[in-house]
Scaffold this motif. Structure first.
Motif, PDB file in Angstrom:
ATOM      1  N   SER A 149     -18.349 -10.545  -3.700  1.00 40.29           N
ATOM      2  CA  SER A 149     -18.974 -10.207  -2.417  1.00 40.29           C
ATOM      3  C   SER A 149     -17.947  -9.746  -1.386  1.00 40.29           C
ATOM      4  N   LEU A 150     -16.755 -10.357  -1.393  1.00 37.01           N
ATOM      5  CA  LEU A 150     -15.718  -9.922  -0.461  1.00 37.01           C
ATOM      6  C   LEU A 150     -15.217  -8.525  -0.814  1.00 37.01           C
ATOM      7  N   ALA A 151     -15.064  -8.254  -2.092  1.00 37.27           N
ATOM      8  CA  ALA A 151     -14.611  -6.921  -2.510  1.00 37.27           C
ATOM      9  C   ALA A 151     -15.594  -5.850  -2.053  1.00 37.27           C
ATOM     10  N   ILE A 152     -16.881  -6.118  -2.213  1.00 34.43           N
ATOM     11  CA  ILE A 152     -17.908  -5.156  -1.782  1.00 34.43           C
ATOM     12  C   ILE A 152     -17.840  -4.953  -0.276  1.00 34.43           C
ATOM     13  N   ASN A 153     -17.638  -6.034   0.465  1.00 30.91           N
ATOM     14  CA  ASN A 153     -17.582  -5.960   1.916  1.00 30.91           C
ATOM     15  C   ASN A 153     -16.370  -5.174   2.399  1.00 30.91           C
TER      16      ASN A 153
ATOM     17  N   LYS B 142      -8.356  -1.185   9.440  1.00 32.29           N
ATOM     18  CA  LYS B 142      -7.499  -0.711  10.522  1.00 32.29           C
ATOM     19  C   LYS B 142      -6.063  -0.492  10.048  1.00 32.29           C
ATOM     20  N   LEU B 143      -5.551  -1.425   9.253  1.00 30.91           N
ATOM     21  CA  LEU B 143      -4.169  -1.307   8.779  1.00 30.91           C
ATOM     22  C   LEU B 143      -3.995  -0.071   7.893  1.00 30.91           C
ATOM     23  N   TRP B 144      -4.980   0.200   7.062  1.00 31.77           N
ATOM     24  CA  TRP B 144      -4.921   1.383   6.192  1.00 31.77           C
ATOM     25  C   TRP B 144      -4.893   2.668   7.023  1.00 31.77           C
ATOM     26  N   ASN B 145      -5.780   2.760   8.006  1.00 34.13           N
ATOM     27  CA  ASN B 145      -5.842   3.959   8.837  1.00 34.13           C
ATOM     28  C   ASN B 145      -4.536   4.185   9.595  1.00 34.13           C
ATOM     29  N   GLU B 146      -3.951   3.105  10.115  1.00 31.79           N
ATOM     30  CA  GLU B 146      -2.677   3.238  10.825  1.00 31.79           C
ATOM     31  C   GLU B 146      -1.564   3.698   9.889  1.00 31.79           C
TER      32      GLU B 146
ATOM     33  N   ARG C  44       0.827  -1.213   0.000  1.00 29.33           N
ATOM     34  CA  ARG C  44       0.000   0.000   0.000  1.00 29.33           C
ATOM     35  C   ARG C  44       0.859   1.261   0.000  1.00 29.33           C
ATOM     36  N   ASN C  45       0.347   2.255  -0.713  1.00 31.01           N
ATOM     37  CA  ASN C  45       1.009   3.555  -0.792  1.00 31.01           C
ATOM     38  C   ASN C  45      -0.079   4.631  -0.741  1.00 31.01           C
TER      39      ASN C  45
ATOM     40  N   GLU D 172     -10.217   1.838  -1.006  1.00 34.57           N
ATOM     41  CA  GLU D 172     -10.962   1.210  -2.103  1.00 34.57           C
ATOM     42  C   GLU D 172     -10.058   0.889  -3.283  1.00 34.57           C
ATOM     43  N   GLU D 173      -9.098   1.767  -3.579  1.00 37.93           N
ATOM     44  CA  GLU D 173      -8.182   1.526  -4.691  1.00 37.93           C
ATOM     45  C   GLU D 173      -7.356   0.265  -4.448  1.00 37.93           C
ATOM     46  N   VAL D 174      -6.969   0.038  -3.199  1.00 36.64           N
ATOM     47  CA  VAL D 174      -6.229  -1.177  -2.854  1.00 36.64           C
ATOM     48  C   VAL D 174      -7.093  -2.409  -3.093  1.00 36.64           C
ATOM     49  N   VAL D 175      -8.350  -2.323  -2.693  1.00 36.68           N
ATOM     50  CA  VAL D 175      -9.273  -3.443  -2.900  1.00 36.68           C
ATOM     51  C   VAL D 175      -9.442  -3.730  -4.381  1.00 36.68           C
ATOM     52  N   ARG D 176      -9.587  -2.692  -5.182  1.00 36.38           N
ATOM     53  CA  ARG D 176      -9.787  -2.886  -6.626  1.00 36.38           C
ATOM     54  C   ARG D 176      -8.594  -3.579  -7.270  1.00 36.38           C
TER      55      ARG D 176
END
Length: 258
Positions: free
Chosen positions: A172-176, A183-187, A150-151, A159-163
């Motif tokens: 369904s997992l992507a939508i979720n 948490k990891l993204w926010n940190e 991640r950057n 969302e860009e990471v998920v895509r």
């Protein structure tokens, strides 16, 4: 005709003769753009006329030897090239364009460390990670490498990471994942840094989870990441991941620990 006229001119005399036609007047250097263009056109016309006159006069004086003619042509061309380079300075000047390889922190609304050069690197590891879905272990390893690299200054959002990781997971997992905070993204954003996956270890899941079936399995995924930001450290993330099979392809369908 005098004997002096019959002798013809030396190369030095030719240079002096042509030099006056290539002198650059002051208005061609400092005048307005339109005036400089008009002056250049007039000088070019005079240059062509002077060249023809010099050659015609020399032919009248005495037929030149091939070597003499070649020398005169070289001198004329040399002066002409120099003059063209000078006169064409305003018309053929290339325009240099610059572009930022990555979005700036102001565009992203994501803080970035002032002394971290890695924030300008490409955030997309998927270009170097092939999508292998034939086995659950390969599928979950590829997903973990892409999803946990991640950057924030470049990704802009979780969302860009998920895509980027979508090829390895179910819809369904992507939508979720998009609908919920990570948490990891926010940190990582709070640390103003980036995370690069160093290693991925895939093993059997904990015994408390369901047993494997031909269409569903669970795996324990341990991921080591290097984090560079306001603080630099190595992090370890352990996830329990479910994968399901469809059309002979395995995809991540559920994740525990994010």
């Amino acid at each position: 005709m005098s004997s002096e006229d019959k002798k013809g001119r030396t190369p030095a005399e030719f240079r002096e003769l042509l030099k006056e036609h290539y002198e650059v007047p002051e208005e061609a250097k400092t005048g307005k753009r339109r005036q400089r263009r008009r002056t250049r056109r007039e000088l070019k016309a005079k240059r062509r006329l002077a060249t023809r006159e010099v050659l015609a006069e020399e032919r009248r004086r005495e037929p030149m030897t091939p070597a003499g003619a070649a020398l005169i042509i070289v001198i004329i061309l040399g002066i002409g090239v120099a003059a063209t380079h000078w006169f064409g300075g305003d018309e053929a000047r290339p325009t240099k364009a610059t572009a930022s390889p990555t979005p700036t922190a102001a565009d992203n609304d994501v803080p970035s460390p002032a002394a971290s050069p890695s924030t300008s690197s490409s955030p997309s590891p998927s270009a170097s990670v092939s999508v292998e879905l034939q086995t659950p272990d390969k599928a979950v390893e590829g997903w973990a490498r892409v999803y946990l690299t991640r950057n924030p200054p470049v990704d802009r959002s979780h969302e860009e990471v998920v895509r980027r990781a979508e090829p390895w997971m179910t819809d369904s997992l992507a939508i979720n994942l998009v609908a919920n905070e990570d948490k990891l993204w926010n940190e990582l954003v709070s640390n103003g840094g980036i995370a690069t996956v160093k290693s991925v270890d895939v093993t059997k899941a904990d015994k408390k989870l369901p047993v494997d079936t031909p269409l569903r399995v669970w795996r324990k995924v341990s991921v080591i990441t290097d984090v560079e930001g306001y603080k630099r450290f190595t992090d370890k993330v352990v996830l329990q991941v479910e994968l399901t099979q469809s059309h002979a392809e395995w995809r991540v369908s559920r994740v525990l620990g994010v």
